[in-house]
Design a protein around this motif. Sequence first.
Motif, PDB file in Angstrom:
ATOM      1  N   PRO A   1      51.269  55.438  58.784  1.00 17.05           N
ATOM      2  CA  PRO A   1      51.102  55.383  57.330  1.00 17.05           C
ATOM      3  C   PRO A   1      50.460  53.807  56.708  1.00 17.05           C
ATOM      4  O   PRO A   1      50.359  52.995  57.647  1.00 17.05           O
ATOM      5  CB  PRO A   1      52.675  55.026  56.998  1.00 17.05           C
ATOM      6  CG  PRO A   1      53.288  55.777  58.047  1.00 17.05           C
ATOM      7  CD  PRO A   1      52.704  55.476  59.227  1.00 17.05           C
ATOM      8  N   HIS A   2      49.722  53.983  55.856  1.00 17.13           N
ATOM      9  CA  HIS A   2      49.129  52.886  55.222  1.00 17.13           C
ATOM     10  C   HIS A   2      48.783  53.026  53.702  1.00 17.13           C
ATOM     11  O   HIS A   2      48.800  53.902  53.160  1.00 17.13           O
ATOM     12  CB  HIS A   2      47.698  52.701  56.072  1.00 17.13           C
ATOM     13  CG  HIS A   2      46.793  54.139  55.857  1.00 17.13           C
ATOM     14  ND1 HIS A   2      46.880  55.157  56.704  1.00 17.13           N
ATOM     15  CD2 HIS A   2      45.621  54.251  55.310  1.00 17.13           C
ATOM     16  CE1 HIS A   2      46.139  56.271  56.467  1.00 17.13           C
ATOM     17  NE2 HIS A   2      45.197  55.450  55.535  1.00 17.13           N
ATOM     18  N   TRP A   3      48.404  51.834  53.051  1.00 14.77           N
ATOM     19  CA  TRP A   3      47.883  51.822  51.797  1.00 14.77           C
ATOM     20  C   TRP A   3      47.296  50.388  51.819  1.00 14.77           C
ATOM     21  O   TRP A   3      46.910  49.493  52.457  1.00 14.77           O
ATOM     22  CB  TRP A   3      49.121  51.548  50.888  1.00 14.77           C
ATOM     23  CG  TRP A   3      49.920  50.528  50.863  1.00 14.77           C
ATOM     24  CD1 TRP A   3      50.949  50.130  51.912  1.00 14.77           C
ATOM     25  CD2 TRP A   3      50.089  49.365  49.795  1.00 14.77           C
ATOM     26  NE1 TRP A   3      51.781  49.185  51.217  1.00 14.77           N
ATOM     27  CE2 TRP A   3      50.948  48.448  50.328  1.00 14.77           C
ATOM     28  CE3 TRP A   3      49.258  49.080  48.845  1.00 14.77           C
ATOM     29  CZ2 TRP A   3      51.111  47.386  49.605  1.00 14.77           C
ATOM     30  CZ3 TRP A   3      49.416  48.093  47.989  1.00 14.77           C
ATOM     31  CH2 TRP A   3      50.484  47.018  48.524  1.00 14.77           C
ATOM     32  N   ALA A   4      46.342  50.375  50.644  1.00 16.51           N
ATOM     33  CA  ALA A   4      45.513  49.359  50.626  1.00 16.51           C
ATOM     34  C   ALA A   4      45.379  48.876  49.072  1.00 16.51           C
ATOM     35  O   ALA A   4      45.655  49.681  48.206  1.00 16.51           O
ATOM     36  CB  ALA A   4      44.173  50.016  50.758  1.00 16.51           C
ATOM     37  N   ARG A   5      45.119  47.436  48.808  1.00 19.99           N
ATOM     38  CA  ARG A   5      44.795  47.049  47.464  1.00 19.99           C
ATOM     39  C   ARG A   5      43.555  46.074  47.556  1.00 19.99           C
ATOM     40  O   ARG A   5      43.255  45.172  48.379  1.00 19.99           O
ATOM     41  CB  ARG A   5      46.047  45.897  47.357  1.00 19.99           C
ATOM     42  CG  ARG A   5      45.898  45.291  46.027  1.00 19.99           C
ATOM     43  CD  ARG A   5      46.872  44.016  45.766  1.00 19.99           C
ATOM     44  NE  ARG A   5      48.260  44.304  45.882  1.00 19.99           N
ATOM     45  CZ  ARG A   5      49.131  45.116  45.055  1.00 19.99           C
ATOM     46  NH1 ARG A   5      48.649  45.087  43.900  1.00 19.99           N
ATOM     47  NH2 ARG A   5      50.325  45.166  45.197  1.00 19.99           N
ATOM     48  N   ASN A   6      42.707  46.608  46.797  1.00 18.56           N
ATOM     49  CA  ASN A   6      41.322  46.026  46.692  1.00 18.56           C
ATOM     50  C   ASN A   6      41.575  44.583  45.921  1.00 18.56           C
ATOM     51  O   ASN A   6      42.270  44.555  45.201  1.00 18.56           O
ATOM     52  CB  ASN A   6      40.510  47.179  45.766  1.00 18.56           C
ATOM     53  CG  ASN A   6      39.088  46.804  46.035  1.00 18.56           C
ATOM     54  OD1 ASN A   6      38.640  46.451  46.992  1.00 18.56           O
ATOM     55  ND2 ASN A   6      38.113  47.234  44.861  1.00 18.56           N
ATOM     56  N   HIS A   7      40.680  43.808  46.300  1.00 20.96           N
ATOM     57  CA  HIS A   7      40.475  42.426  45.782  1.00 20.96           C
ATOM     58  C   HIS A   7      39.607  42.565  44.382  1.00 20.96           C
ATOM     59  O   HIS A   7      39.313  43.624  44.159  1.00 20.96           O
ATOM     60  CB  HIS A   7      39.840  41.352  46.757  1.00 20.96           C
ATOM     61  CG  HIS A   7      40.664  41.143  48.085  1.00 20.96           C
ATOM     62  ND1 HIS A   7      40.456  40.517  49.291  1.00 20.96           N
ATOM     63  CD2 HIS A   7      42.180  41.560  48.280  1.00 20.96           C
ATOM     64  CE1 HIS A   7      41.365  40.457  50.042  1.00 20.96           C
ATOM     65  NE2 HIS A   7      42.491  41.331  49.592  1.00 20.96           N
ATOM     66  N   ASP A   8      39.380  41.633  43.823  1.00 23.45           N
ATOM     67  CA  ASP A   8      38.845  41.465  42.557  1.00 23.45           C
ATOM     68  C   ASP A   8      37.451  41.678  42.786  1.00 23.45           C
ATOM     69  O   ASP A   8      36.715  40.892  42.327  1.00 23.45           O
ATOM     70  CB  ASP A   8      39.220  40.076  41.812  1.00 23.45           C
ATOM     71  CG  ASP A   8      38.705  40.393  40.282  1.00 23.45           C
ATOM     72  OD1 ASP A   8      38.553  41.510  39.808  1.00 23.45           O
ATOM     73  OD2 ASP A   8      38.723  39.224  39.595  1.00 23.45           O
ATOM     74  N   ASN A   9      36.763  42.538  43.330  1.00 21.72           N
ATOM     75  CA  ASN A   9      35.449  43.111  43.730  1.00 21.72           C
ATOM     76  C   ASN A   9      35.293  44.538  43.879  1.00 21.72           C
ATOM     77  O   ASN A   9      36.480  45.272  44.149  1.00 21.72           O
ATOM     78  CB  ASN A   9      35.091  42.356  44.970  1.00 21.72           C
ATOM     79  CG  ASN A   9      35.819  42.380  46.092  1.00 21.72           C
ATOM     80  OD1 ASN A   9      36.368  41.442  46.603  1.00 21.72           O
ATOM     81  ND2 ASN A   9      36.217  43.627  46.542  1.00 21.72           N
TER      82      ASN A   9
END
Length: 316
Positions: A231-239
């Motif tokens: 299982p995984h998830w991601a949060r993009n940075h301000d870019n």
Amino acid sequence: MSLAIDENVQASSAHDQHGDPLILTDPDGQFARNYNRQPFAFPHGLKDHPLLELPNLIELAKRPFHHEPYWSTAQIKVNDSWGTGEFTGLSLTDTIANIGETNSIVLLKHVEQDPVYGPVLQDLLARVIELSGEQMRQEAVIGEGQILIASPNRITPYHMDLECNFLFQAVGSKTLYVYDHTDRTLVPHEAREQYYMGNQNSIAYEERRQCEATAYELAAGDGVHIPVFAPHWARNHDNISVAVSINYELISTLSQKRIYQINRLLRKLGIAPAAPGESPWRDRVKHAAAGSLIAARNLIKSRPASAYPVWTPPST
């Protein structure tokens, strides 16, 4: 636990047979040591590659090679279902062109089949197998190169994949959270069974277990290996983020899929089946039965083995 990629670790200066710098090297042997056993971080040479600039990606999206490209425009939370906001508003190319403002994610599939991008991604597909050693060489059946383009601060919701994945962050940065794929309380047999039957949202995010994830802080030039069903998830940075996903279907996964399909059928008949791995002889019987059912179904439907070209590992 949070892991930042060591800034002192750089992609090797090794070169291929043509004298070009290798995109991927592994002086420590971690690909062969950890392949599909546990996640690990690695450096690579795709940072700010010209092919991954937005104008070139827009031209890529216009070409007709794609197998079901995916895009979504919506305010996404980590516990949202995969597919939330799918195909709303802008076209595929307009979504990429406006990716900086639209809170979107775009997934271009089977890019290894594109005449421009194909040579780079096919070399990378072969290189990962070369570094991962004999076990992967024996297991890998089909490889695919995908490109993921995401808006600033965009979240990719919690999910798992049945492919063995190597993620190459090429433009921008993000935080990727990866969980233990061997934890049966995170990914129970029933969830795998549902996934194999087409339910991509068969696992549910639990905020109380967020502390169990390993957080990888990915900048351009960093990569992470994600084993099957981790299982995984991601949060993009301000870019704006651009990443390349190199993934593989494995013989072991496809064999397990057949067993789960038979288990699903047995469950519908009121029988409580043994989970894969609990009884080797039952697994063999189920695998053979599933193969017969699939062959009969394909014969009735006259369905071709594949509706589009695929990359397969070169024979040794």
